[in-house]
Design a protein around this motif. Structure first.
Motif, PDB file in Angstrom:
ATOM      1  N   ASP A 259       0.816  -1.216   0.000  1.00 29.81           N
ATOM      2  CA  ASP A 259       0.000   0.000   0.000  1.00 29.81           C
ATOM      3  C   ASP A 259       0.849   1.265   0.000  1.00 29.81           C
ATOM      4  N   ALA A 260       1.943   1.234   0.752  1.00 27.55           N
ATOM      5  CA  ALA A 260       2.817   2.410   0.873  1.00 27.55           C
ATOM      6  C   ALA A 260       4.224   1.927   1.177  1.00 27.55           C
ATOM      7  N   VAL A 261       5.192   2.776   0.885  1.00 30.41           N
ATOM      8  CA  VAL A 261       6.586   2.523   1.255  1.00 30.41           C
ATOM      9  C   VAL A 261       6.984   3.651   2.188  1.00 30.41           C
ATOM     10  N   VAL A 262       7.265   3.320   3.436  1.00 27.10           N
ATOM     11  CA  VAL A 262       7.528   4.339   4.446  1.00 27.10           C
ATOM     12  C   VAL A 262       8.978   4.256   4.907  1.00 27.10           C
ATOM     13  N   THR A 263       9.563   5.403   5.182  1.00 19.21           N
ATOM     14  CA  THR A 263      10.917   5.450   5.731  1.00 19.21           C
ATOM     15  C   THR A 263      10.974   6.503   6.824  1.00 19.21           C
ATOM     16  N   ASP A 264      11.876   6.303   7.782  1.00 17.65           N
ATOM     17  CA  ASP A 264      12.077   7.278   8.848  1.00 17.65           C
ATOM     18  C   ASP A 264      13.396   8.030   8.664  1.00 17.65           C
ATOM     19  N   ILE A 265      13.992   7.912   7.473  1.00 15.37           N
ATOM     20  CA  ILE A 265      15.252   8.586   7.163  1.00 15.37           C
ATOM     21  C   ILE A 265      14.992   9.593   6.049  1.00 15.37           C
ATOM     22  N   ALA A 266      15.113  10.866   6.349  1.00 18.92           N
ATOM     23  CA  ALA A 266      14.737  11.919   5.396  1.00 18.92           C
ATOM     24  C   ALA A 266      15.509  11.823   4.090  1.00 18.92           C
ATOM     25  N   GLY A 267      16.813  11.571   4.169  1.00 21.56           N
ATOM     26  CA  GLY A 267      17.617  11.487   2.955  1.00 21.56           C
ATOM     27  C   GLY A 267      17.180  10.348   2.058  1.00 21.56           C
ATOM     28  N   CYS A 268      16.850   9.206   2.665  1.00 22.75           N
ATOM     29  CA  CYS A 268      16.376   8.065   1.876  1.00 22.75           C
ATOM     30  C   CYS A 268      15.029   8.386   1.233  1.00 22.75           C
ATOM     31  N   GLY A 269      14.135   9.008   1.993  1.00 20.59           N
ATOM     32  CA  GLY A 269      12.827   9.351   1.458  1.00 20.59           C
ATOM     33  C   GLY A 269      12.925  10.248   0.234  1.00 20.59           C
ATOM     34  N   ALA A 270      13.788  11.257   0.303  1.00 18.54           N
ATOM     35  CA  ALA A 270      13.961  12.165  -0.836  1.00 18.54           C
ATOM     36  C   ALA A 270      14.494  11.416  -2.052  1.00 18.54           C
ATOM     37  N   MET A 271      15.417  10.488  -1.825  1.00 19.99           N
ATOM     38  CA  MET A 271      15.981   9.724  -2.936  1.00 19.99           C
ATOM     39  C   MET A 271      14.943   8.781  -3.535  1.00 19.99           C
ATOM     40  N   LEU A 272      14.190   8.084  -2.694  1.00 22.91           N
ATOM     41  CA  LEU A 272      13.173   7.149  -3.193  1.00 22.91           C
ATOM     42  C   LEU A 272      12.133   7.871  -4.048  1.00 22.91           C
ATOM     43  N   LYS A 273      11.807   9.100  -3.669  1.00 19.70           N
ATOM     44  CA  LYS A 273      10.831   9.876  -4.435  1.00 19.70           C
ATOM     45  C   LYS A 273      11.407  10.397  -5.746  1.00 19.70           C
ATOM     46  N   GLU A 274      12.738  10.259  -5.918  1.00 23.19           N
ATOM     47  CA  GLU A 274      13.404  10.701  -7.145  1.00 23.19           C
ATOM     48  C   GLU A 274      13.559   9.570  -8.166  1.00 23.19           C
ATOM     49  N   TYR A 275      13.082   8.377  -7.837  1.00 26.38           N
ATOM     50  CA  TYR A 275      13.323   7.243  -8.731  1.00 26.38           C
ATOM     51  C   TYR A 275      12.757   7.450 -10.132  1.00 26.38           C
TER      52      TYR A 275
END
Length: 428
Positions: A259-275
């Motif tokens: 349903d969702a991919v969640v992370t608690d690491i801001a840098g990882c989240g920004a990168m994942l959204k850049e895929y």
């Protein structure tokens, strides 16, 4: 398609990336938010100055060699300029494209080669990082790490000494990866994929545990696929696009159908959204990026009860760059923290200015990184708080490190650690 002068093909940009430079109207509204410009006062250390350098290199008017390269290297890629820009310039595309070029064929000292080996061969692989840190953890347990650190500071080159100095004082001997599936407690709300990260999973295993247990408590089934890998940010920001793309494809496969991919690491989240951009708007990458969310975003979509346990604490909040500027998230963490009875949140000056961590920047540019960290610590001290809250492992390590050097008693916590205490009553 590329844009550039064929007689001097020093920097070749895609048509889309080159258009980012043309979007800049040179208004200067980005200058007050740029950490390096406000620190040095040099136009060439500002976003618009760097855009001019990149455009000139793409047009064949200059070569991207020193001293121009030094000004580009000094950029934190914190994306503060993007938040301030009225024209919507996607600056990070420009600086990252320039770094792909800068990295090619650049001579390196032996110490640089060692540091880069750690970046690309160790940091991005949790098992290797655990193994590399195991001797350090043993030295810490027997009380010899301080002496080893002192000796390293005397004998090692700056970047290697900084790497050792950045490590938290305490940590688990061998942090374990979480189980693949975690059942929800109570009524099931949703099934989420949990992105554990590489450095974060080894350096901050307690944050990882708090996130999983909090999501379980709130009715989420949590899936942490064994096949996931590093988000690719270290390689991407270092100009190594092929490994970053391979990691992106592996993660897209690993989290398929959730349903969702969640992370608690801001840098990882920004990168994942850049895929999607990294993989040239591939359909699966687009769908994946749309499902990625920071833990604070996800929590606000759930049916949240009022936290039962008070947390008596005065704390200040530091906005991680890749949360505030990379993902546009500022209010959600604060709203969640203000739900906690007894927690008084004190705003600091320049909360959204980079602390100087910026992924591996604190190792590649230790002097500027130190100045920005000391500036951040001064603002924390002004609040009178003994606790700083931040949502990125790199920021936490940076702030903890400079506080230790200044002999300032400061606890750095992730928002989920406090929310875990408030909902589950834990204090460990």
């Amino acid at each position: 398609m590329t844009t550039g002068n064929e007689s001097n093909p020093k920097l070749s940009l895609s048509t889309r990336t080159y258009s980012r430079a043309l979007d800049c109207i040179q208004c200067g509204l980005c200058l007050p938010g740029c950490p390096t410009y406000t620190q040095s006062g040099l136009e060439t250390d500002s976003p618009r100055g760097r855009i001019r350098l990149i455009k000139a290199a793409a047009d064949g008017r200059i070569e991207l060699a020193d001293p121009a390269a030094q000004h580009l290297d000094l950029c934190l890629d914190c994306r503060s300029c993007e938040t301030a820009c009225p024209s919507g310039v996607v600056y990070h595309e420009l600086i990252e494209a320039a770094r792909v070029h800068l990295d090619a064929g650049r001579p390196r000292r032996w110490s640089d080669q060692i540091v880069e080996w750690f970046f690309y061969r160790v940091f991005a692989f949790p098992k290797r990082l655990r193994a590399a840190l195991f001797p350090v953890r043993l030295l810490q347990r027997v009380g010899l790490w301080r002496a080893a650190l002192w000796l390293g500071e005397k004998l090692l080159p700056d970047r290697l000494a900084k790497m050792a100095q950045m490590l938290p004082k305490q940590g688990m001997l061998w942090p374990r990866s979480p189980a693949q599936r975690h059942a929800p407690q109570g009524a099931h709300q949703m099934t989420v994929g949990y992105f554990t990260g590489c450095i974060g999973s080894v350096i901050q295993p307690r944050v990882q545990r708090c996130t999983i247990e909090l999501l379980q408590y709130l009715g989420c089934e949590v899936v942490a696929p064994r096949t996931q890998c590093c988000c690719g940010a270290i390689h991407h920001h270092g100009g190594r696009l092929d490994p970053a793309r391979a990691m992106a494809r592996q993660n897209i496969d690993a989290f398929e159908g959730l349903d969702a991919v969640v992370t608690d690491i801001a840098g990882c989240g920004a990168m994942l959204k850049e895929y999607a951009r990294l993989l040239d708007d591939d359909d699966r990458a687009l769908r994946f990026a749309e499902r990625v969310c920071d833990i604070s975003q996800l929590l606000e979509t759930l049916r949240l009860p009022i936290p039962k346990h008070p947390v008596a604490m005065h704390a200040t909040y530091h906005d991680a760059c890749h949360l505030v500027h990379g993902q546009g998230i500022t209010a959600a963490p604060r709203r969640l923290l203000r739900m906690i009875d007894g927690l008084k949140l004190m705003e600091m000056c320049e909360s959204d200015i980079c602390c100087g961590s910026a992924g591996t920047y604190n190792l590649t540019q230790p002097d500027m990184s130190r100045k920005l960290a000391e500036r951040k610590l001064a603002h924390i001290r002004e609040t009178g708080c003994g606790v700083c809250i931040t949502a990125n492992v790199g920021c936490a390590m940076q702030i903890e490190s400079v506080a230790r050097q200044a002999k300032m008693k400061l606890q750095v916590l992730h928002p989920v650690e406090l929310l875990h205490r408030a909902y589950l009553g834990s204090h460990d």
